[in-house]
Design a protein around this motif. Structure first.
Motif, PDB file in Angstrom:
ATOM      1  N   ASP A   1      -0.388  18.925  68.539  1.00  0.00           N
ATOM      2  CA  ASP A   1      -0.398  19.562  67.216  1.00  0.00           C
ATOM      3  C   ASP A   1       0.973  20.151  66.860  1.00  0.00           C
ATOM      4  O   ASP A   1       1.061  20.981  65.949  1.00  0.00           O
ATOM      5  N   LYS A   2       2.034  19.725  67.581  1.00  0.00           N
ATOM      6  CA  LYS A   2       3.427  20.157  67.355  1.00  0.00           C
ATOM      7  C   LYS A   2       3.654  21.616  67.721  1.00  0.00           C
ATOM      8  O   LYS A   2       4.721  22.158  67.467  1.00  0.00           O
ATOM      9  N   GLN A   3       2.642  22.271  68.281  1.00  0.00           N
ATOM     10  CA  GLN A   3       2.755  23.709  68.548  1.00  0.00           C
ATOM     11  C   GLN A   3       3.109  23.976  70.007  1.00  0.00           C
ATOM     12  O   GLN A   3       2.625  23.287  70.910  1.00  0.00           O
ATOM     13  N   VAL A   4       3.960  24.975  70.203  1.00  0.00           N
ATOM     14  CA  VAL A   4       4.261  25.496  71.535  1.00  0.00           C
ATOM     15  C   VAL A   4       3.869  26.967  71.504  1.00  0.00           C
ATOM     16  O   VAL A   4       4.350  27.731  70.669  1.00  0.00           O
ATOM     17  N   LYS A   5       2.973  27.364  72.409  1.00  0.00           N
ATOM     18  CA  LYS A   5       2.420  28.722  72.357  1.00  0.00           C
ATOM     19  C   LYS A   5       2.732  29.477  73.634  1.00  0.00           C
ATOM     20  O   LYS A   5       2.784  28.890  74.728  1.00  0.00           O
ATOM     21  N   CYS A   6       2.910  30.785  73.489  1.00  0.00           N
ATOM     22  CA  CYS A   6       3.088  31.684  74.632  1.00  0.00           C
ATOM     23  C   CYS A   6       1.859  32.583  74.694  1.00  0.00           C
ATOM     24  O   CYS A   6       1.545  33.299  73.733  1.00  0.00           O
ATOM     25  N   TRP A   7       1.146  32.534  75.811  1.00  0.00           N
ATOM     26  CA  TRP A   7      -0.080  33.316  75.993  1.00  0.00           C
ATOM     27  C   TRP A   7       0.219  34.519  76.893  1.00  0.00           C
ATOM     28  O   TRP A   7       0.855  34.371  77.941  1.00  0.00           O
ATOM     29  N   ASP A   8      -0.250  35.679  76.484  1.00  0.00           N
ATOM     30  CA  ASP A   8      -0.176  36.870  77.332  1.00  0.00           C
ATOM     31  C   ASP A   8      -1.476  36.927  78.141  1.00  0.00           C
ATOM     32  O   ASP A   8      -2.567  37.068  77.573  1.00  0.00           O
ATOM     33  N   LEU A   9      -1.364  36.801  79.453  1.00  0.00           N
ATOM     34  CA  LEU A   9      -2.561  36.710  80.286  1.00  0.00           C
ATOM     35  C   LEU A   9      -3.175  38.074  80.569  1.00  0.00           C
ATOM     36  O   LEU A   9      -4.230  38.151  81.205  1.00  0.00           O
ATOM     37  N   GLU A  10      -2.540  39.149  80.120  1.00  0.00           N
ATOM     38  CA  GLU A  10      -3.193  40.450  80.219  1.00  0.00           C
ATOM     39  C   GLU A  10      -4.151  40.651  79.053  1.00  0.00           C
ATOM     40  O   GLU A  10      -5.175  41.319  79.184  1.00  0.00           O
ATOM     41  N   GLN A  11      -3.807  40.047  77.908  1.00  0.00           N
ATOM     42  CA  GLN A  11      -4.690  40.170  76.740  1.00  0.00           C
ATOM     43  C   GLN A  11      -5.439  38.876  76.447  1.00  0.00           C
ATOM     44  O   GLN A  11      -6.325  38.855  75.593  1.00  0.00           O
ATOM     45  N   ASN A  12      -5.046  37.781  77.143  1.00  0.00           N
ATOM     46  CA  ASN A  12      -5.671  36.462  76.939  1.00  0.00           C
ATOM     47  C   ASN A  12      -5.585  36.017  75.483  1.00  0.00           C
ATOM     48  O   ASN A  12      -6.557  35.520  74.918  1.00  0.00           O
ATOM     49  N   LYS A  13      -4.419  36.178  74.901  1.00  0.00           N
ATOM     50  CA  LYS A  13      -4.252  35.701  73.530  1.00  0.00           C
ATOM     51  C   LYS A  13      -2.809  35.251  73.311  1.00  0.00           C
ATOM     52  O   LYS A  13      -1.902  35.593  74.099  1.00  0.00           O
ATOM     53  N   VAL A  14      -2.618  34.506  72.225  1.00  0.00           N
ATOM     54  CA  VAL A  14      -1.291  33.999  71.888  1.00  0.00           C
ATOM     55  C   VAL A  14      -0.458  35.143  71.326  1.00  0.00           C
ATOM     56  O   VAL A  14      -0.894  35.851  70.412  1.00  0.00           O
ATOM     57  N   ILE A  15       0.742  35.331  71.903  1.00  0.00           N
ATOM     58  CA  ILE A  15       1.603  36.379  71.361  1.00  0.00           C
ATOM     59  C   ILE A  15       2.840  35.786  70.668  1.00  0.00           C
ATOM     60  O   ILE A  15       3.466  36.463  69.860  1.00  0.00           O
ATOM     61  N   ARG A  16       3.181  34.540  70.962  1.00  0.00           N
ATOM     62  CA  ARG A  16       4.323  33.910  70.290  1.00  0.00           C
ATOM     63  C   ARG A  16       4.047  32.435  70.086  1.00  0.00           C
ATOM     64  O   ARG A  16       3.380  31.801  70.908  1.00  0.00           O
ATOM     65  N   SER A  17       4.579  31.902  69.001  1.00  0.00           N
ATOM     66  CA  SER A  17       4.556  30.455  68.770  1.00  0.00           C
ATOM     67  C   SER A  17       5.985  30.011  68.481  1.00  0.00           C
ATOM     68  O   SER A  17       6.748  30.736  67.841  1.00  0.00           O
ATOM     69  N   TYR A  18       6.314  28.828  68.960  1.00  0.00           N
ATOM     70  CA  TYR A  18       7.673  28.301  68.805  1.00  0.00           C
ATOM     71  C   TYR A  18       7.599  27.087  67.879  1.00  0.00           C
ATOM     72  O   TYR A  18       7.032  26.057  68.245  1.00  0.00           O
ATOM     73  N   HIS A  19       8.137  27.221  66.678  1.00  0.00           N
ATOM     74  CA  HIS A  19       8.018  26.182  65.651  1.00  0.00           C
ATOM     75  C   HIS A  19       9.321  25.403  65.548  1.00  0.00           C
ATOM     76  O   HIS A  19      10.401  25.997  65.569  1.00  0.00           O
TER      77      HIS A  19
END
Length: 478
Positions: free
Chosen positions: A231-249
């Protein structure tokens, strides 16, 4: 007078008759070959010796000459004939003479009256006794040595000990946690699942991608996991919160591979837009777009020293990149087909790359070609992994899992994965491979939606599973 009618016969029958008559005429005893003619054998051997050893001159060692032309011996004057010594353990020079090596090359004798008897070429075979001084400068060139190919180290065969199902699509990527307690997998069902290494149980499912997840990496310095997908997306996940904190477009098409720099906080992603992009993890800025490939960048690995980034592409080339300037340092064009997988050795300065025609080894940092692996898997190789013990695993599109000895390139095990019940045989492809941090467990991600875990067979010994190794006859490296 009336002639008898001749029975019409086929050409085949006539020729067979003729052949039989010839055999009866020339070889009355069909089963036995004619006796060898000693004269013709002598002429043949003389011709062979003349062709092979025509440039060799005789020396003045009488009991050690084999001269088909019957010429006399020549004086053992100053001669620069290249010669090999005999066996080290032989004491009697007369015995050594019959089995020693040959002298090579024409000898250049000093011209003078003493040399008159040695005119013309002779077919003598010279041997030197063990007591003579060894000519170290030429012995390495001329000795007929056995193959110098390294013997493979014995490795226990690997076996599948656990099959984990849970994904609803092809499993495309895998990465291990630095603490070695869990690993994550990305799938064509658009989810990332986190599994317990010891039990194989599901710990967590992360959703967020809208296409299949093709690349995963876990940071060893932060509590971050990185994912990339079609999907052209690069995501950074924070494993303490289990959610995406950054996306690289920035990617213009699907992202096929992902790598983290071991010492600097930067991220590398390669995709179908033929570019490897370098991202600053913290600021989400694109530092470089490493352009130069003509087709999809499908494999990438990083190292702390130059070349810090190495990419493989569907254009069949491998590029080394200079991270200071964002330019190509070196392009390797040894492969003929897409380089879909590469594996960096964890301790040695070398790496292996795989394409459909061959697996090749190169050294680092210069990128010199070392050798090909000694067998061909004859399928598209999607994944490779190597551990510190020197076991290289390769996974093919047809479900073949081959294990290789890294040092010698010997293929010591060929396995075929078994598809899940209810799956098609064509769903036996292996898409990702990864060793755990110890190198004792291997995880394979497959097209039948399963994850398989492999380990060495602890009951195997070199006696039960001997190494069946034949060194290659042609040691030329190309």
């Amino acid at each position: 007078m009336e002639l008898e009618p001749v029975e019409p016969q086929s050409l085949k029958k006539l020729s067979l008759k003729s052949l039989k008559r010839s055999l009866d005429l020339f070889s009355p005893i069909h089963g036995r070959l004619p006796p060898p003619d000693p004269e013709s054998k002598k002429i043949r051997m003389s011709h062979k010796i003349n062709v092979q050893y025509g440039g060799i001159k005789s020396t003045g060692q009488p009991a050690q000459q084999v001269n088909s032309t019957g010429r006399g011996t020549q004086p053992s004057g100053s001669s620069n004939v290249l010669a090999l010594p005999g066996p080290e353990d032989s004491g009697d020079p007369q015995e050594v003479g019959a089995q020693n090596a040959l002298a090579v090359g024409p000898s250049l004798q000093p011209k003078g009256p003493n040399n008159a008897g040695a005119a013309g070429k002779s077919t003598a075979i010279i041997s030197l006794s063990a007591s003579s001084d060894r000519n170290f400068s030429t012995s390495a060139i001329m000795e007929r040595i056995p193959s110098r190919w390294p013997r493979p180290v014995w490795h226990a065969p690997w076996k599948c000990y656990r099959v984990i199902s849970g994904h609803l699509g092809w499993v495309r990527s895998v990465a291990f946690d630095p603490s070695n307690t869990w690993f994550c997998t990305g799938s064509a069902d658009r989810t990332i699942k986190i599994w317990d290494v010891a039990k194989g149980t599901l710990k967590l499912t992360l959703t967020g991608h809208i296409e299949q997840v093709r690349g995963l990496a876990v940071s060893n310095k932060h509590t971050y996991m990185f994912s990339a997908g079609d999907d052209k997306q690069v995501k950074c996940w924070d494993l303490e919160q289990n959610k995406v904190i950054r996306s690289y477009h920035g990617h213009l098409s699907g992202v096929y591979c992902l790598g983290l720099h071991p010492t600097i906080d930067i991220l590398f992603t390669g995709g179908r837009d033929s570019v490897c992009r370098v991202w600053d993890i913290r600021t989400k800025m694109q530092i470089f777009a490493l352009t130069g490939h003509d087709n999809t960048v499908c494999s990438v690995f990083t190292r702390p020293t130059d070349p810090q980034v190495v990419t493989g592409s569907h254009d069949s080339t491998i590029k080394f990149w200079d991270l200071r300037y964002g330019k190509t340092m070196l392009t390797l064009t040894h492969h003929k087909k897409s380089v879909r997988a590469m594996a960096l050795h964890p301790t040695e300065d070398c790496f292996a790359s795989a394409s459909a025609e061959n697996i090749k080894k190169f050294n680092l940092p210069k990128g010199d070609f070392l050798h090909n692996m000694l067998s061909q898997q004859k399928t598209i190789i999607n994944a490779m992994a190597v551990n510190e013990d020197g076991v290289l695993a390769t996974g093919g599109d047809n479900g073949s899992m081959w294990f290789w000895d890294w040092k010698s390139g010997h293929n010591f095990q060929q396995d075929q994965t078994i598809v899940q019940p209810g799956s098609l045989d064509s769903e036996a492809g292996i898409y990702a491979l990864c060793y755990d941090q110890t190198g004792s467990r291997l995880v394979s991600c497959e097209a039948d939606k399963t994850i398989k875990m492999w380990k060495e067979d602890e009951n195997a010994t070199p006696e039960t599973h001997p190494v069946n190794f034949k060194p290659p006859k042609d040691i030329r490296r190309f």
